[in-house]
Design a protein around this motif. Structure first.
Motif, PDB file in Angstrom:
ATOM      1  N   LEU A  98     -17.490  37.089 -24.526  1.00  0.00           N
ATOM      2  CA  LEU A  98     -17.499  35.857 -25.305  1.00  0.00           C
ATOM      3  C   LEU A  98     -17.949  36.132 -26.730  1.00  0.00           C
ATOM      4  O   LEU A  98     -17.323  35.668 -27.700  1.00  0.00           O
ATOM      5  CB  LEU A  98     -18.395  34.813 -24.642  1.00  0.00           C
ATOM      6  N   LEU A  99     -19.032  36.881 -26.895  1.00  0.00           N
ATOM      7  CA  LEU A  99     -19.502  37.172 -28.240  1.00  0.00           C
ATOM      8  C   LEU A  99     -18.506  38.023 -29.014  1.00  0.00           C
ATOM      9  O   LEU A  99     -18.259  37.771 -30.203  1.00  0.00           O
ATOM     10  CB  LEU A  99     -20.864  37.860 -28.189  1.00  0.00           C
ATOM     11  N   TYR A 100     -17.913  39.005 -28.349  1.00  0.00           N
ATOM     12  CA  TYR A 100     -16.940  39.842 -29.055  1.00  0.00           C
ATOM     13  C   TYR A 100     -15.752  39.001 -29.524  1.00  0.00           C
ATOM     14  O   TYR A 100     -15.256  39.192 -30.634  1.00  0.00           O
ATOM     15  CB  TYR A 100     -16.444  40.979 -28.165  1.00  0.00           C
ATOM     16  N   SER A 101     -15.290  38.071 -28.674  1.00  0.00           N
ATOM     17  CA  SER A 101     -14.159  37.228 -29.070  1.00  0.00           C
ATOM     18  C   SER A 101     -14.497  36.417 -30.312  1.00  0.00           C
ATOM     19  O   SER A 101     -13.631  36.153 -31.152  1.00  0.00           O
ATOM     20  CB  SER A 101     -13.751  36.291 -27.922  1.00  0.00           C
ATOM     21  N   GLY A 102     -15.770  36.043 -30.459  1.00  0.00           N
ATOM     22  CA  GLY A 102     -16.177  35.317 -31.656  1.00  0.00           C
ATOM     23  C   GLY A 102     -16.122  36.180 -32.895  1.00  0.00           C
ATOM     24  O   GLY A 102     -15.541  35.797 -33.911  1.00  0.00           O
ATOM     25  N   PHE A 103     -16.727  37.376 -32.820  1.00  0.00           N
ATOM     26  CA  PHE A 103     -16.715  38.273 -33.983  1.00  0.00           C
ATOM     27  C   PHE A 103     -15.285  38.656 -34.361  1.00  0.00           C
ATOM     28  O   PHE A 103     -14.941  38.741 -35.539  1.00  0.00           O
ATOM     29  CB  PHE A 103     -17.533  39.524 -33.680  1.00  0.00           C
ATOM     30  N   TYR A 104     -14.457  38.900 -33.349  1.00  0.00           N
ATOM     31  CA  TYR A 104     -13.074  39.286 -33.600  1.00  0.00           C
ATOM     32  C   TYR A 104     -12.313  38.137 -34.272  1.00  0.00           C
ATOM     33  O   TYR A 104     -11.576  38.341 -35.243  1.00  0.00           O
ATOM     34  CB  TYR A 104     -12.398  39.662 -32.290  1.00  0.00           C
ATOM     35  N   GLY A 105     -12.492  36.935 -33.749  1.00  0.00           N
ATOM     36  CA  GLY A 105     -11.818  35.779 -34.326  1.00  0.00           C
ATOM     37  C   GLY A 105     -12.232  35.516 -35.765  1.00  0.00           C
ATOM     38  O   GLY A 105     -11.415  35.095 -36.593  1.00  0.00           O
ATOM     39  N   ASP A 106     -13.502  35.777 -36.081  1.00  0.00           N
ATOM     40  CA  ASP A 106     -13.958  35.603 -37.461  1.00  0.00           C
ATOM     41  C   ASP A 106     -13.203  36.544 -38.399  1.00  0.00           C
ATOM     42  O   ASP A 106     -12.836  36.163 -39.515  1.00  0.00           O
ATOM     43  CB  ASP A 106     -15.461  35.874 -37.562  1.00  0.00           C
ATOM     44  N   TRP A 107     -12.993  37.794 -37.933  1.00  0.00           N
ATOM     45  CA  TRP A 107     -12.195  38.737 -38.739  1.00  0.00           C
ATOM     46  C   TRP A 107     -10.731  38.297 -38.788  1.00  0.00           C
ATOM     47  O   TRP A 107     -10.118  38.258 -39.856  1.00  0.00           O
ATOM     48  CB  TRP A 107     -12.275  40.147 -38.139  1.00  0.00           C
ATOM     49  N   GLU A 108     -10.197  37.940 -37.620  1.00  0.00           N
ATOM     50  CA  GLU A 108      -8.766  37.648 -37.515  1.00  0.00           C
ATOM     51  C   GLU A 108      -8.354  36.484 -38.406  1.00  0.00           C
ATOM     52  O   GLU A 108      -7.278  36.513 -39.014  1.00  0.00           O
ATOM     53  CB  GLU A 108      -8.421  37.349 -36.064  1.00  0.00           C
ATOM     54  N   PHE A 109      -9.175  35.456 -38.488  1.00  0.00           N
ATOM     55  CA  PHE A 109      -8.820  34.254 -39.243  1.00  0.00           C
ATOM     56  C   PHE A 109      -9.603  34.129 -40.546  1.00  0.00           C
ATOM     57  O   PHE A 109      -9.467  33.141 -41.254  1.00  0.00           O
ATOM     58  CB  PHE A 109      -9.034  33.010 -38.390  1.00  0.00           C
ATOM     59  N   GLY A 110     -10.432  35.132 -40.838  1.00  0.00           N
ATOM     60  CA  GLY A 110     -11.213  35.085 -42.074  1.00  0.00           C
ATOM     61  C   GLY A 110     -12.181  33.924 -42.105  1.00  0.00           C
ATOM     62  O   GLY A 110     -12.412  33.319 -43.159  1.00  0.00           O
ATOM     63  N   LEU A 111     -12.805  33.602 -40.962  1.00  0.00           N
ATOM     64  CA  LEU A 111     -13.700  32.440 -40.888  1.00  0.00           C
ATOM     65  C   LEU A 111     -15.029  32.714 -41.582  1.00  0.00           C
ATOM     66  O   LEU A 111     -15.577  33.817 -41.520  1.00  0.00           O
ATOM     67  CB  LEU A 111     -13.974  32.053 -39.435  1.00  0.00           C
ATOM     68  N   THR A 112     -15.566  31.677 -42.198  1.00  0.00           N
ATOM     69  CA  THR A 112     -16.880  31.713 -42.836  1.00  0.00           C
ATOM     70  C   THR A 112     -17.686  30.503 -42.353  1.00  0.00           C
ATOM     71  O   THR A 112     -17.131  29.590 -41.720  1.00  0.00           O
ATOM     72  CB  THR A 112     -16.754  31.646 -44.365  1.00  0.00           C
ATOM     73  N   PRO A 113     -18.978  30.441 -42.654  1.00  0.00           N
ATOM     74  CA  PRO A 113     -19.771  29.280 -42.258  1.00  0.00           C
ATOM     75  C   PRO A 113     -19.267  27.960 -42.833  1.00  0.00           C
ATOM     76  O   PRO A 113     -19.595  26.887 -42.301  1.00  0.00           O
ATOM     77  CB  PRO A 113     -21.176  29.616 -42.777  1.00  0.00           C
ATOM     78  N   ASP A 114     -18.465  28.006 -43.871  1.00  0.00           N
ATOM     79  CA  ASP A 114     -17.970  26.776 -44.492  1.00  0.00           C
ATOM     80  C   ASP A 114     -16.679  26.263 -43.860  1.00  0.00           C
ATOM     81  O   ASP A 114     -16.195  25.188 -44.228  1.00  0.00           O
ATOM     82  CB  ASP A 114     -17.727  27.002 -45.990  1.00  0.00           C
ATOM     83  N   ASP A 115     -16.111  27.015 -42.915  1.00  0.00           N
ATOM     84  CA  ASP A 115     -14.845  26.601 -42.317  1.00  0.00           C
ATOM     85  C   ASP A 115     -15.018  25.463 -41.326  1.00  0.00           C
ATOM     86  O   ASP A 115     -16.092  25.264 -40.737  1.00  0.00           O
ATOM     87  CB  ASP A 115     -14.175  27.790 -41.624  1.00  0.00           C
ATOM     88  N   ARG A 116     -13.907  24.735 -41.136  1.00  0.00           N
ATOM     89  CA  ARG A 116     -13.837  23.634 -40.173  1.00  0.00           C
ATOM     90  C   ARG A 116     -12.581  23.875 -39.329  1.00  0.00           C
ATOM     91  O   ARG A 116     -11.466  23.747 -39.818  1.00  0.00           O
ATOM     92  CB  ARG A 116     -13.793  22.280 -40.888  1.00  0.00           C
ATOM     93  N   PHE A 117     -12.793  24.242 -38.085  1.00  0.00           N
ATOM     94  CA  PHE A 117     -11.728  24.689 -37.188  1.00  0.00           C
ATOM     95  C   PHE A 117     -11.352  23.546 -36.253  1.00  0.00           C
ATOM     96  O   PHE A 117     -12.164  23.108 -35.446  1.00  0.00           O
ATOM     97  CB  PHE A 117     -12.222  25.892 -36.382  1.00  0.00           C
ATOM     98  N   LEU A 118     -10.110  23.042 -36.365  1.00  0.00           N
ATOM     99  CA  LEU A 118      -9.666  21.912 -35.549  1.00  0.00           C
ATOM    100  C   LEU A 118      -8.763  22.395 -34.421  1.00  0.00           C
ATOM    101  O   LEU A 118      -7.833  23.181 -34.645  1.00  0.00           O
ATOM    102  CB  LEU A 118      -8.928  20.885 -36.403  1.00  0.00           C
TER     103      LEU A 118
END
Length: 515
Positions: free
Chosen positions: A196-216
């Motif tokens: 679960l944690l790895y999927s989060g870190f990977y997704g942050d790289w994959e979609f370029g997510l930052t703390p300011d993002d809003r994912f719908l």
């Protein structure tokens, strides 16, 4: 446990989030009536802790499997994480499962406790299920069976701070997710805390997510595409999740704009139904950076969507077993549509022939994925050593059963599910290829192609076709259309025009129901 996850777990993740992002908005949830609930990270952690304390009080212990069968809701998330915090294992169940399918999961996982909705209580309380504890969310005045507990009411009386301290390891199983079972008996995929944690870190790289993002997202909460491609990346980034209970083509893009979403999930059905909506002169006034998912649409459909909405479609490929979208468009820069992308960080991907040898560029073979079981790949199939050994080698190569190829530049292309291949007189036929031709006909809305037994040619090609509203086409016309575009052996010899096709909860055609 090594790598970027270390020995972190869901509980330590939430502890860190509350310290660093406690006052930041974590969740915005909109139900079908438009009612909205909002939670900060600190508020939602308190809900998780109250729920975990209640579970502990009724004797749910580390390693115990608990079925979670809830509609999209904040409670699905809080229940799942509450179980993880005390070391128990959530077993999410498809909301469209029938009684027999639920009973299969209950028996396979030794389920004795279920968290469910009021409209499922009659089945769960039945004498044949062997369920001891039935906890119901969202009762809201509904008549409850004497044998069930109103979980929302029960949880409210417990403290906001976690009162039990169970030792957790990153390699502990947090969930057992059953495959969709569209072509075979479902298997329980073991998902660890590290997964679960790895999927989060990977997704942050994959979609370029930052703390300011809003994912719908509107994806079903029980599915890996919600949990590991939306929820976990939001958490590891400390961003905001906008969670909509049910997709509506009429409302979706208005919701995207209203909530200032920067990242969005979509499936082919959503792209197509959005394109059918009246043009809103303000629909390009949005903040969306990427629309992600595996999108089985044509290049023309992709280009038309991007022109109209001014949003980038980001293609990818993966499975519940592979944890992440192991092949993906890069977070920035041009893709190579209809490629499903290049190999993502932390994985190796190869195309192999029937003997397991690597195929040259351009040659179609099986997609195989190398990773670390329990971290970047599933730990295994629950209580099924044989199926695990068949799917995953001792040195970490996962056989996907899917067909694809790569080009000279390392871009991969998905061809077909292995189970979606039809064998006719020695020739391999991709059902998806035939479906693509049929759906390119202007009168065809949707098509499904399967192989059926043929005493002479092994299998015959059978097609089921749904026509667009107000359009007309005959079987003979559609057969000729295919004959003009496909080799003779690929043309359906049996065709039925039907009113609709059965679908799974995530929009896939349920081919196991077609005969």
């Amino acid at each position: 446990m090594c790598g970027i996850v270390g020995n972190e777990n869901i509980r330590s993740l939430w502890d860190g989030l509350v310290d660093a992002r406690g006052g930041h908005e974590f969740l915005v949830f909109e139900d079908c009536d438009g009612a909205v609930r909002r939670y900060t990270y600190a508020e939602f952690d308190a809900l998780i802790n109250r729920t975990a304390n209640y579970f502990d009080s009724i004797g749910i212990r580390k390693g115990q499997n608990v079925a979670v069968q809830l509609y999209n809701s904040p409670e699905f998330i809080s229940v799942t994480f509450a179980l993880a915090k005390i070391g128990a294992v959530a077993v999410p169940i498809n909301m469209q499962h029938k009684a027999e399918e639920c009973a299969f999961v209950y028996e396979r996982c030794g389920i004795r406790a279920v968290v469910t909705e009021p409209d499922f209580q009659e089945f769960v309380c039945g004498g044949s299920c062997g369920i001891d504890t039935v906890l119901v969310c969202h009762a809201q005045g509904a008549m409850l069976d004497d044998r069930v507990v109103d979980l929302d009411q029960a949880v409210a009386g417990f403290p906001d701070a976690l009162s039990c301290d169970v030792e957790l390891d990153a390699g502990d199983v947090a969930e057992i997710m059953f495959t969709s079972g569209t072509t075979s008996c479902p298997k329980g995929v073991e998902i660890t805390h590290a997964n679960l944690l790895y999927s989060g870190f990977y997704g942050d790289w994959e979609f370029g997510l930052t703390p300011d993002d809003r994912f719908l997202t509107t994806m079903p909460a029980f599915h890996s595409n919600f949990q590991m491609s939306a929820l976990m990346p939001v958490l590891t980034a400390g961003a905001t999740l906008v969670f909509v209970k049910k997709y509506s083509a009429r409302r979706f893009w208005k919701q995207v704009r209203a909530y200032r979403a920067t990242a969005v999930q979509a499936v082919a059905m959503m792209v197509r139904t959005m394109m059918m909506q009246p043009v809103d002169p303000h629909e390009r006034e949005h903040e969306v950076r990427t629309v992600q998912y595996y999108l089985a649409i044509s290049t023309d459909e992709k280009d038309a969507f991007e022109r109209r909405f001014g949003a980038r479609l980001q293609n990818c490929y993966g499975s519940t077993e592979s944890i992440c979208w192991v092949l993906t468009d890069l977070p920035y820069g041009a893709g190579r549509w209809p490629s499903v992308g290049r190999v993502g960080m932390g994985y190796e991907v190869d195309i192999v022939d029937d003997e397991g040898a690597s195929c040259p560029a351009g040659a179609v073979g099986e997609i195989v994925v190398h990773g670390i079981p329990g971290q970047t790949l599933m730990r295994g199939y629950y209580r099924d050593e044989r199926a695990t050994a068949e799917a995953m080698s001792a040195d970490g190569w996962l056989r996907t059963g899917d067909k694809g190829y790569r080009d000279e530049s390392g871009w991969f292309y998905f061809v077909d599910r292995k189970s979606n291949m039809i064998k006719r007189a020695g020739e391999n036929i991709s059902a998806s290829e035939v479906e693509d031709v049929l759906t390119s006909h202007p009168a065809v809305s949707e098509a499904a192609v399967i192989g059926v037994d043929d005493p002479i040619r092994d299998q015959a090609v059978k097609a089921f076709v749904v026509l667009r509203d107000g359009m007309h086409a005959t079987v003979d016309e559609l057969t000729r259309y295919c004959a003009d575009r496909l080799a003779d052996f690929k043309v359906p010899t049996i065709m039925r025009i039907v009113d609709d096709l059965p679908h799974t909860s995530v929009g896939k055609i349920a081919k196991k129901l077609l005969h």
